[in-house]
Every structure is written in C-alpha cells, then in structure tokens.
Design a protein around this motif. Structure first.
Motif, mmCIF file in Angstrom:
data_model
loop_
_atom_site.group_PDB
_atom_site.id
_atom_site.type_symbol
_atom_site.label_atom_id
_atom_site.label_comp_id
_atom_site.label_asym_id
_atom_site.label_seq_id
_atom_site.Cartn_x
_atom_site.Cartn_y
_atom_site.Cartn_z
ATOM 1 N N VAL A 22 -10.338 -1.696 -15.512
ATOM 2 C CA VAL A 22 -10.154 -0.837 -14.337
ATOM 3 C C VAL A 22 -8.875 -0.010 -14.476
ATOM 4 C CG1 VAL A 22 -9.727 -0.815 -11.846
ATOM 5 C CG2 VAL A 22 -11.446 -2.371 -12.811
ATOM 6 N N ILE A 23 -7.801 -0.656 -14.917
ATOM 7 C CA ILE A 23 -6.517 0.028 -15.089
ATOM 8 C C ILE A 23 -6.642 1.141 -16.132
ATOM 9 C CG2 ILE A 23 -4.174 -0.279 -16.013
ATOM 10 C CD1 ILE A 23 -4.212 -3.076 -14.627
ATOM 11 N N ASP A 24 -7.263 0.844 -17.258
ATOM 12 C CA ASP A 24 -7.421 1.850 -18.311
ATOM 13 C C ASP A 24 -8.248 3.036 -17.842
ATOM 14 O OD1 ASP A 24 -5.881 0.378 -19.994
ATOM 15 O OD2 ASP A 24 -7.467 -0.185 -21.388
ATOM 16 N N ASP A 25 -9.304 2.769 -17.076
ATOM 17 C CA ASP A 25 -10.151 3.859 -16.578
ATOM 18 C C ASP A 25 -9.370 4.776 -15.642
ATOM 19 O OD1 ASP A 25 -12.297 2.959 -18.000
ATOM 20 O OD2 ASP A 25 -13.271 1.937 -16.320
ATOM 21 N N GLU A 27 -6.031 4.906 7.209
ATOM 22 C CA GLU A 27 -6.594 4.062 8.258
ATOM 23 C C GLU A 27 -7.824 3.326 7.734
ATOM 24 O OE1 GLU A 27 -8.249 4.485 12.855
ATOM 25 O OE2 GLU A 27 -7.174 6.151 11.897
ATOM 26 N N GLY A 28 -7.910 2.060 8.094
ATOM 27 C CA GLY A 28 -9.006 1.237 7.595
ATOM 28 C C GLY A 28 -8.646 0.457 6.352
ATOM 29 N N PHE A 29 -7.460 0.740 5.793
ATOM 30 C CA PHE A 29 -6.971 0.034 4.613
ATOM 31 C C PHE A 29 -8.042 -0.054 3.518
ATOM 32 C CE2 PHE A 29 -3.396 -2.691 6.694
ATOM 33 C CZ PHE A 29 -2.720 -1.518 6.988
ATOM 34 N N PRO A 30 -8.428 1.090 2.933
ATOM 35 C CA PRO A 30 -9.466 1.067 1.898
ATOM 36 C C PRO A 30 -9.033 0.264 0.677
ATOM 37 C CG PRO A 30 -8.310 3.172 1.898
ATOM 38 C CD PRO A 30 -7.843 2.430 3.108
ATOM 39 N N THR A 31 -9.999 -0.361 0.045
ATOM 40 C CA THR A 31 -9.720 -1.105 -1.187
ATOM 41 C C THR A 31 -9.637 -0.129 -2.352
ATOM 42 O OG1 THR A 31 -10.864 -3.083 -0.392
ATOM 43 C CG2 THR A 31 -10.568 -2.871 -2.770
ATOM 44 N N ILE A 32 -8.524 -0.144 -3.038
ATOM 45 C CA ILE A 32 -8.316 0.711 -4.203
ATOM 46 C C ILE A 32 -8.456 -0.158 -5.449
ATOM 47 C CG2 ILE A 32 -6.747 2.310 -5.351
ATOM 48 C CD1 ILE A 32 -7.639 3.248 -2.589
ATOM 49 N N PRO A 33 -9.475 0.063 -6.259
ATOM 50 C CA PRO A 33 -9.725 -0.813 -7.421
ATOM 51 C C PRO A 33 -8.513 -0.981 -8.331
ATOM 52 C CG PRO A 33 -11.592 0.636 -7.068
ATOM 53 C CD PRO A 33 -10.516 1.096 -6.123
ATOM 54 N N PHE A 34 -7.757 0.111 -8.542
ATOM 55 C CA PHE A 34 -6.597 0.033 -9.431
ATOM 56 C C PHE A 34 -5.546 -0.918 -8.866
ATOM 57 C CE2 PHE A 34 -2.479 1.826 -10.973
ATOM 58 C CZ PHE A 34 -2.658 1.548 -12.323
ATOM 59 N N ALA A 35 -5.302 -0.862 -7.549
ATOM 60 C CA ALA A 35 -4.323 -1.754 -6.921
ATOM 61 C C ALA A 35 -4.778 -3.205 -7.012
ATOM 62 C CB ALA A 35 -4.117 -1.348 -5.461
ATOM 63 N N ARG A 36 -6.063 -3.449 -6.739
ATOM 64 C CA ARG A 36 -6.591 -4.808 -6.839
ATOM 65 C C ARG A 36 -6.497 -5.316 -8.279
ATOM 66 N NH1 ARG A 36 -10.316 -7.681 -3.954
ATOM 67 N NH2 ARG A 36 -9.168 -6.808 -2.182
ATOM 68 N N ARG A 71 0.839 -1.203 0.000
ATOM 69 C CA ARG A 71 0.000 0.000 0.000
ATOM 70 C C ARG A 71 0.875 1.255 0.000
ATOM 71 N NH1 ARG A 71 -5.393 -0.415 1.529
ATOM 72 N NH2 ARG A 71 -6.121 -2.558 1.744
ATOM 73 N N LEU A 72 1.924 1.214 0.787
ATOM 74 C CA LEU A 72 2.858 2.347 0.845
ATOM 75 C C LEU A 72 3.484 2.609 -0.519
ATOM 76 C CD1 LEU A 72 4.691 4.371 2.522
ATOM 77 C CD2 LEU A 72 6.293 2.448 2.713
ATOM 78 N N THR A 73 4.019 1.570 -1.136
ATOM 79 C CA THR A 73 4.707 1.756 -2.419
ATOM 80 C C THR A 73 3.722 2.033 -3.553
ATOM 81 O OG1 THR A 73 4.810 -0.660 -2.694
ATOM 82 C CG2 THR A 73 6.754 0.424 -1.786
ATOM 83 N N PHE A 74 2.478 1.557 -3.422
ATOM 84 C CA PHE A 74 1.469 1.913 -4.419
ATOM 85 C C PHE A 74 1.179 3.414 -4.365
ATOM 86 C CE2 PHE A 74 -2.933 2.730 -5.659
ATOM 87 C CZ PHE A 74 -2.916 2.256 -6.966
#
Length: 496
Positions: free
Chosen positions: A250-253, A201-210, A181-184
């Motif tokens: 997702v990546i393209d968007d 905080e809460g470690f949100p889900t980031i669609p691009f990272a997933r 998450r840090l390096t992303f």
C-alpha cells in the motif's frame, strides 16, 4: 489422548516447553527484583513476557536498580543479547565521541527493511550524501515559510471547524486520532504536496495511514522476539509479518502514484518531493525518491501527532501549567494570530512533554569494535538499546522531581529557554545524526497547540485509561478520549 500421543512422540520438545512455562510462572510469582534473571537456555526472555503489558515502566525500574545500564541475555543461539542503557555518558560517547564505531548496522537495516536505503538506514558515505541533501531541502527560507503556512491553513480550515463541531455536539472524541490525522495531512502536504483529507468530516480511512500504523506495530514486534521467529513468520507470510507485507504494498503504491503525478506536472509546489526531483543528481531515481519520502513520512507524521497528544493529556492533568500557557498566549497575540517565536513557556512545556513521553521511546545501534563505555562494555557486533523513555525518569539525570511535569526546568532565571545537551535530552537524537526536522516539528507543534489552547478547553473522559501502545512510536494504546468545550463559552461562565 492427543496430548499423551504428542508427549510420547516428542518427549524432548514437551519437556522443553514445560520447563519454559515453569520458569515463566516462577518468575511471575516470586520475582521481587526488577532486574531479569538469566535462566539456562531461555535467558532473560521470561522477563519480557512477564512484563510485556508495561514494558517501558519495567525497563525503567530495571535501569534504576542497575544504575542506568544492564546486559540483557536472550535465549541461547538466537542472537538476542544486547546492552540496555539510559546513561547520558554512554549516549554522549556512542553518538558523539566515537560516532564512527556505532553505525546503524546490518541488523538495524534488516529490522527496518521497509525504509529501504533511506536516511534512517544509511551509514557512512550514503548517509553523509543524504543528510546534506535533506539539510539543503529543509533549511531553505521558502520551505520554512511553506511549513508555517500549511500548518496555519490546516488549523484554520480543518482543525477548528472539526473542534467547533465536537464542542457543539458534546460527544467524546479521540484526540490522538485527531492529531494523527492532522499531522498525516500536514506531513503529506510537506513531503508530496498533496493533502489526503484525512481530517475531513466523517474521519475517512486513508489506506496509506493505516498501512503505516500496521508497519510500525510489526517493527516493534521485531524488536521483542528472537530474530529467527519473525524471519520465519516473514518467510511463511503470517501474523505481524503478513500485515507488514500488505502495508508495504500500500505504501509503495501511494508513493509511486505521487511520483508519477509529479513527473506529469499534475502536482507542483514547495514540497520536499519537488525539491528533490528538481536537483540535478544521478542518484535521484524512483527508488531513491520512494525510500526518501517514506523515511520523511515516518519521521514527520506520528512523532509530532503523538507529542501533541501527550501534551494535552499532561495539560489536562496539570491545569496550572495550562493557565500559564494561556497567560503567555494573551501577551503574545493579536487579533488574527499568535507570535509563537516569543512563547518561551509553551516551548518549555513541549520540551518537558518530550522528556517524559519521547515520541520514539527507544533506539538502538551496533558496535563495530569492542570497547569499554563509561558504564558497561560494548562488544563487537552487539546491539545497544537506548531507552529515551527511561532517561527522562532517572533522578541521577533530571533530579528528584524527574517524574513531575515542570516546564520551569527548561527556563533560566532570565526567562529564556535553558539549553540541555542532546545526550541528556534524546528526543531529537544526538550528535551528527541530530534530527534535521527539529525546528520544523516545534513550529508545527507550537502553531497547533497555541491555536487549540486559545480556542478550546479539553477535559478527559472519566474512567478512560491512558497507557503506551506496543509500537516503535509512543502512541496511546486506546487513544485519548476527551470532551471539547469552547473557551469563550467557559470565560462567559466565569470558569477562567
């Protein structure tokens, strides 16, 4: 009844399937040599299936037995034959001496199609042009300063508060998740000028990272199955290929949104996207920017995060190394910061970590023309697979203590960093394609590692199993579960 009808209707198919499983179980129960047997029809595929749970270790043992190089034969007619090697002499020849005979090739481009025409897939003139532009963007003093500032700010304003909270609560935390998450966030800031807040905080889900995680799993899958299999899955849009298809969207968007914001002037800074868009070049269209930024995100996010994860696992298992790094930190620190340029031992520890656990555990190329190699023979259009993971475990390359974590092997008698040729230490590639972001990666890793080690102690959660994940990046399969403690608290208790 259904099985009986199937056998009566398709006896040849049932016979072939039965033979395959007989071969597989025979291999599994009787095979003693680590070198795969070349069976009729199915080739050496049963060896991959039998060892899929520990693929890197099995390839390493096979290469040891073979003398660093062996020929893998896939099932008949499925274009799955390739040369497997970790011989530094082969690496030097292919990556340096006769570089022009070993481009990435059409097969590489097809496997990594999500990267488009970016620098990782590019060959010949396209590669030369892109590399020159990337070098210009990354080598400027302004960008180097931007890297250091972003890294220091992210550590102080996001990583430290999170670690303090985890230490106070005393609950287990997945350190791999934290570092990725840090390096992303860092890589997104450097590439797009945007911090997605993945480490919030809460470690949100980031669609691009997933999406990037799903894409890398699918790319690994493409390496271990016959090409017609994954191509059929792609056509049918099922399994790993469906996940890749969805991730691609997702990546393209994400990329398109950030390019549009740049054009509208909503984001501005020292980031790489701004640098590329400011260049007066006819090649700078939206597709070029999309392919370039996706390549940069893949190169910067996971490789650095994974390297930090393996480093802290190694340090937890080698407390004497951690103590030496702490001594060096005390010698090269003031009240506010650490002088990472003087931290020879920390740099050596990172090199040693990457030797044993390279972020990219394998790479492949294709030969244009047939030729003899220092060990083995490269046939025209044949795939050559390099195991960087195995190379770090070869006694003939690194000595009898190759399996040990010893940063000292990177330090000269005068206390300076010892140079090792890149064809022996392949973590940042080799020859003309040597990674342009090597210095940036070391800057980030040293800033994060120095800050973490000076402030916190990391203890492994007992019973947690650490093993590599099936991906093109050497992630830990189930993360790295640890408990974090404040180092000041430990010093007060006399534990340091």
């Amino acid at each position: 009844m259904a099985i009986r009808n199937l056998f009566l209707s398709y006896p040849e198919l049932c016979l072939a399937i039965s033979c395959f499983f007989l071969v597989f179980f025979y291999y599994k129960t009787t095979k003693k040599s680590q070198l795969p047997t070349n069976w009729p029809v199915v080739g050496m595929l049963p060896a991959i299936i039998a060892n899929i749970g520990h693929l890197h270790e099995w390839v390493t043992e096979a290469l040891k037995e073979a003398g660093c190089t062996f020929k893998f034969h896939g099932p008949w007619f499925l274009n799955m034959d390739f040369l497997v090697t970790c011989d530094p002499a082969n690496v030097n020849h292919i990556f340096n001496v006769n570089f022009s005979n070993y481009p990435k090739g059409d097969e590489f481009i097809e496997i990594f199609d999500i990267l488009g025409d970016g620098i990782f897939n590019a060959d010949y003139d396209s590669w030369k042009i892109q590399r020159k532009r990337a070098h210009g963007a990354m080598s400027s003093n302004n960008f180097r300063g931007f890297v250091a500032k972003c890294s220091e700010d992210k550590v102080a304003n996001a990583l430290f508060p999170l670690m303090h909270k985890m230490a106070k609560e005393g609950c287990p935390v997945d350190l791999q998740d934290v570092f990725l998450r840090l390096t992303f966030d860092l890589t997104s800031k450097l590439v797009f000028g945007v911090d997605p807040g993945c480490l919030s905080e809460g470690f949100p889900t980031i669609p691009f990272a997933r999406a990037m995680d799903d894409a890398m799993e699918a790319l690994f899958f493409r390496h271990i199955v016959p090409p017609p299999w994954w191509k059929l899955m792609r056509w049918l849009n099922i399994g790993k290929e469906r996940k890749l298809h969805d991730a691609w969207g997702v990546i393209d968007d994400f990329v398109a949104q950030n390019i549009e914001k740049k054009k509208e002037g909503k984001i501005y800074g020292e980031d790489l996207l701004t640098s590329y868009m400011e260049e007066d070049s006819k090649e700078t269209n939206d597709k070029f920017l999309r392919d370039t930024t996706v390549n940069l995100m893949l190169a910067g996010r996971d490789t650095t995060g994974v390297a930090l994860t393996w480093l802290f696992w190694l340090l937890a298992n080698n407390p004497e190394v951690k103590s030496k790094i702490l001594d060096e930190l005390r010698e090269n620190s003031n009240e506010k910061t650490h002088d990472i340029s003087k931290m020879v031992y920390l740099h050596a520890a990172l090199c040693e970590c990457l030797r044993l656990y390279p972020s990219v555990p394998f790479e492949h190329k294709g030969a244009v023309k047939t030729e003899d190699l220092p060990s083995g023979k490269a046939k025209s259009h044949e795939k050559i697979l390099f195991s960087t993971y195995s190379m770090g475990r070869m006694e003939g390359v690194w000595g009898e203590d190759c399996s040990e974590f010893k940063p000292e092997r990177w330090i000269s008698e005068k206390g300076r960093l010892r140079h090792e040729p890149s064809y022996k230490f392949l973590s940042f590639n080799c020859g003309p394609r040597t990674c342009l972001g090597k210095d940036i990666a070391f800057t980030q890793m040293k800033i994060v590692a120095a800050a973490m080690i000076s402030k916190f102690d990391v203890e492994l959660v007992k019973g947690h199993v650490v093993e590599p994940k099936h991906s093109i990046i050497l992630h830990m399969k189930d993360g790295l579960l640890v408990r974090v403690k404040e180092r000041g608290e430990l010093m007060e208790n006399g534990k340091l």
